[in-house]
Scaffold this motif. Structure first.
Motif, PDB file in Angstrom:
ATOM      1  N   ALA A  64       0.878  -1.172   0.000  1.00  0.00           N
ATOM      2  CA  ALA A  64       0.000   0.000   0.000  1.00  0.00           C
ATOM      3  C   ALA A  64       0.913   1.219   0.000  1.00  0.00           C
ATOM      4  O   ALA A  64       2.016   1.191   0.563  1.00  0.00           O
ATOM      5  CB  ALA A  64      -0.901   0.003   1.226  1.00  0.00           C
ATOM      6  N   VAL A  65       0.452   2.294  -0.644  1.00  0.00           N
ATOM      7  CA  VAL A  65       1.275   3.493  -0.786  1.00  0.00           C
ATOM      8  C   VAL A  65       0.504   4.716  -0.289  1.00  0.00           C
ATOM      9  O   VAL A  65      -0.695   4.650  -0.029  1.00  0.00           O
ATOM     10  CB  VAL A  65       1.738   3.682  -2.254  1.00  0.00           C
ATOM     11  N   ILE A  66       1.233   5.822  -0.192  1.00  0.00           N
ATOM     12  CA  ILE A  66       0.644   7.055   0.329  1.00  0.00           C
ATOM     13  C   ILE A  66      -0.636   7.404  -0.437  1.00  0.00           C
ATOM     14  O   ILE A  66      -0.722   7.207  -1.643  1.00  0.00           O
ATOM     15  CB  ILE A  66       1.673   8.206   0.308  1.00  0.00           C
ATOM     16  N   HIS A  67      -1.628   7.861   0.313  1.00  0.00           N
ATOM     17  CA  HIS A  67      -2.949   8.284  -0.154  1.00  0.00           C
ATOM     18  C   HIS A  67      -3.905   7.127  -0.446  1.00  0.00           C
ATOM     19  O   HIS A  67      -5.075   7.374  -0.746  1.00  0.00           O
ATOM     20  CB  HIS A  67      -2.878   9.230  -1.363  1.00  0.00           C
ATOM     21  N   ASP A  68      -3.423   5.861  -0.397  1.00  0.00           N
ATOM     22  CA  ASP A  68      -4.373   4.750  -0.524  1.00  0.00           C
ATOM     23  C   ASP A  68      -5.373   4.826   0.619  1.00  0.00           C
ATOM     24  O   ASP A  68      -5.017   5.171   1.752  1.00  0.00           O
ATOM     25  CB  ASP A  68      -3.660   3.387  -0.434  1.00  0.00           C
ATOM     26  N   VAL A  90      -6.983  -6.300   5.058  1.00  0.00           N
ATOM     27  CA  VAL A  90      -6.721  -4.932   4.643  1.00  0.00           C
ATOM     28  C   VAL A  90      -6.792  -4.959   3.127  1.00  0.00           C
ATOM     29  O   VAL A  90      -6.007  -5.657   2.476  1.00  0.00           O
ATOM     30  CB  VAL A  90      -5.343  -4.420   5.114  1.00  0.00           C
ATOM     31  N   THR A  91      -7.770  -4.235   2.575  1.00  0.00           N
ATOM     32  CA  THR A  91      -7.945  -4.209   1.122  1.00  0.00           C
ATOM     33  C   THR A  91      -7.956  -2.764   0.644  1.00  0.00           C
ATOM     34  O   THR A  91      -8.084  -1.824   1.439  1.00  0.00           O
ATOM     35  CB  THR A  91      -9.265  -4.897   0.696  1.00  0.00           C
ATOM     36  N   ARG A  92      -7.837  -2.613  -0.667  1.00  0.00           N
ATOM     37  CA  ARG A  92      -7.944  -1.280  -1.272  1.00  0.00           C
ATOM     38  C   ARG A  92      -8.623  -1.424  -2.623  1.00  0.00           C
ATOM     39  O   ARG A  92      -8.639  -2.510  -3.223  1.00  0.00           O
ATOM     40  CB  ARG A  92      -6.580  -0.626  -1.423  1.00  0.00           C
ATOM     41  N   GLN A  93      -9.161  -0.329  -3.090  1.00  0.00           N
ATOM     42  CA  GLN A  93      -9.757  -0.277  -4.424  1.00  0.00           C
ATOM     43  C   GLN A  93      -8.710   0.260  -5.391  1.00  0.00           C
ATOM     44  O   GLN A  93      -8.077   1.280  -5.114  1.00  0.00           O
ATOM     45  CB  GLN A  93     -10.987   0.638  -4.441  1.00  0.00           C
ATOM     46  N   LYS A  94      -8.528  -0.434  -6.503  1.00  0.00           N
ATOM     47  CA  LYS A  94      -7.594   0.042  -7.521  1.00  0.00           C
ATOM     48  C   LYS A  94      -8.147  -0.360  -8.877  1.00  0.00           C
ATOM     49  O   LYS A  94      -8.439  -1.540  -9.099  1.00  0.00           O
ATOM     50  CB  LYS A  94      -6.201  -0.549  -7.316  1.00  0.00           C
ATOM     51  N   ASP A  95      -8.313   0.626  -9.736  1.00  0.00           N
ATOM     52  CA  ASP A  95      -8.831   0.393 -11.087  1.00  0.00           C
ATOM     53  C   ASP A  95     -10.168  -0.357 -11.051  1.00  0.00           C
ATOM     54  O   ASP A  95     -10.411  -1.260 -11.848  1.00  0.00           O
ATOM     55  CB  ASP A  95      -7.813  -0.366 -11.944  1.00  0.00           C
ATOM     56  N   GLY A  96     -11.004   0.011 -10.081  1.00  0.00           N
ATOM     57  CA  GLY A  96     -12.338  -0.572  -9.985  1.00  0.00           C
ATOM     58  C   GLY A  96     -12.405  -1.960  -9.379  1.00  0.00           C
ATOM     59  O   GLY A  96     -13.478  -2.561  -9.309  1.00  0.00           O
ATOM     60  N   THR A  98     -11.208  -4.682  -6.095  1.00  0.00           N
ATOM     61  CA  THR A  98     -10.727  -4.787  -4.725  1.00  0.00           C
ATOM     62  C   THR A  98      -9.471  -5.636  -4.704  1.00  0.00           C
ATOM     63  O   THR A  98      -9.457  -6.747  -5.233  1.00  0.00           O
ATOM     64  CB  THR A  98     -11.801  -5.430  -3.820  1.00  0.00           C
ATOM     65  N   GLU A  99      -8.413  -5.088  -4.122  1.00  0.00           N
ATOM     66  CA  GLU A  99      -7.154  -5.814  -4.001  1.00  0.00           C
ATOM     67  C   GLU A  99      -6.872  -6.136  -2.540  1.00  0.00           C
ATOM     68  O   GLU A  99      -6.997  -5.268  -1.679  1.00  0.00           O
ATOM     69  CB  GLU A  99      -5.990  -4.981  -4.531  1.00  0.00           C
ATOM     70  N   MET A 100      -6.467  -7.365  -2.286  1.00  0.00           N
ATOM     71  CA  MET A 100      -6.053  -7.763  -0.943  1.00  0.00           C
ATOM     72  C   MET A 100      -4.638  -7.246  -0.718  1.00  0.00           C
ATOM     73  O   MET A 100      -3.729  -7.536  -1.496  1.00  0.00           O
ATOM     74  CB  MET A 100      -6.085  -9.287  -0.809  1.00  0.00           C
ATOM     75  N   VAL A 101      -4.458  -6.471   0.334  1.00  0.00           N
ATOM     76  CA  VAL A 101      -3.147  -5.960   0.701  1.00  0.00           C
ATOM     77  C   VAL A 101      -2.534  -6.862   1.771  1.00  0.00           C
ATOM     78  O   VAL A 101      -1.390  -7.288   1.663  1.00  0.00           O
ATOM     79  CB  VAL A 101      -3.241  -4.498   1.185  1.00  0.00           C
ATOM     80  N   VAL A 102      -3.326  -7.154   2.784  1.00  0.00           N
ATOM     81  CA  VAL A 102      -2.894  -7.995   3.904  1.00  0.00           C
ATOM     82  C   VAL A 102      -4.081  -8.821   4.370  1.00  0.00           C
ATOM     83  O   VAL A 102      -5.219  -8.342   4.377  1.00  0.00           O
ATOM     84  CB  VAL A 102      -2.396  -7.114   5.086  1.00  0.00           C
ATOM     85  N   ASP A 103      -3.814 -10.071   4.737  1.00  0.00           N
ATOM     86  CA  ASP A 103      -4.817 -10.831   5.488  1.00  0.00           C
ATOM     87  C   ASP A 103      -4.112 -11.416   6.699  1.00  0.00           C
ATOM     88  O   ASP A 103      -2.902 -11.676   6.674  1.00  0.00           O
ATOM     89  CB  ASP A 103      -5.501 -11.898   4.628  1.00  0.00           C
TER      90      ASP A 103
END
Length: 138
Positions: A64-68, A90-96, A98-103
């Motif tokens: 994950a990077v700044i502003h996520d 811990v997930t984030r939205q990217k390009d529409g 959902t991406e898993m960052v951490v489980d």
């Protein structure tokens, strides 16, 4: 149940992504949000007991990077005889998508602080755990 956190500059390490140690803080933030939302800590404290983490396993999937904006998910996955397990994401939205960052899985017990021992998850304690798990959408 879920909450959100925005990645800030102080979360970032020299490699320009969230430092692995910060995820422990993010997971703890989600657990506190869970306790605030369900009243779990107060209900256990009213019995003269406390919750303690006894094991944490984290899988780092992508940086994950700044502003996520990260979604912090948590649910009670298992209630055993002396411990219970949170499944956290811990997930984030990217390009529409959902991406898993951490489980992670976080095992905890309910402890008698005077005896300094875990207490069995039975009777009123188990009922409280089952109710908060249901309320939080487990």
């Amino acid at each position: 149940m879920s909450s959100q956190i925005k990645v800030r500059g102080f979360h970032i390490d020299v490699y320009q992504h969230v430092n692995n140690g910060r995820y422990m803080e993010f997971l703890e933030e989600a657990r506190w949000e869970f306790m605030d939302h369900t009243g779990f800590a107060e209900k256990i404290a009213a019995l003269g007991l406390s919750m303690v983490v006894v094991n944490t396993n984290i899988n780092y999937r992508r940086p994950a990077v700044i502003h996520d904006v990260l979604d912090l998910g948590i649910r009670v996955a298992k209630i055993g005889s002396k411990s219970a397990v949170f499944e956290q994401t811990v997930t984030r939205q990217k390009d529409g998508a959902t991406e898993m960052v951490v489980d992670a899985t976080v095992t905890f017990c309910v402890m008698d602080p005077v005896a300094e021992k875990a207490v069995p998850l039975e009777g009123e304690i188990r009922t409280i755990l089952e109710q908060v798990a249901e309320e939080a959408g487990a």
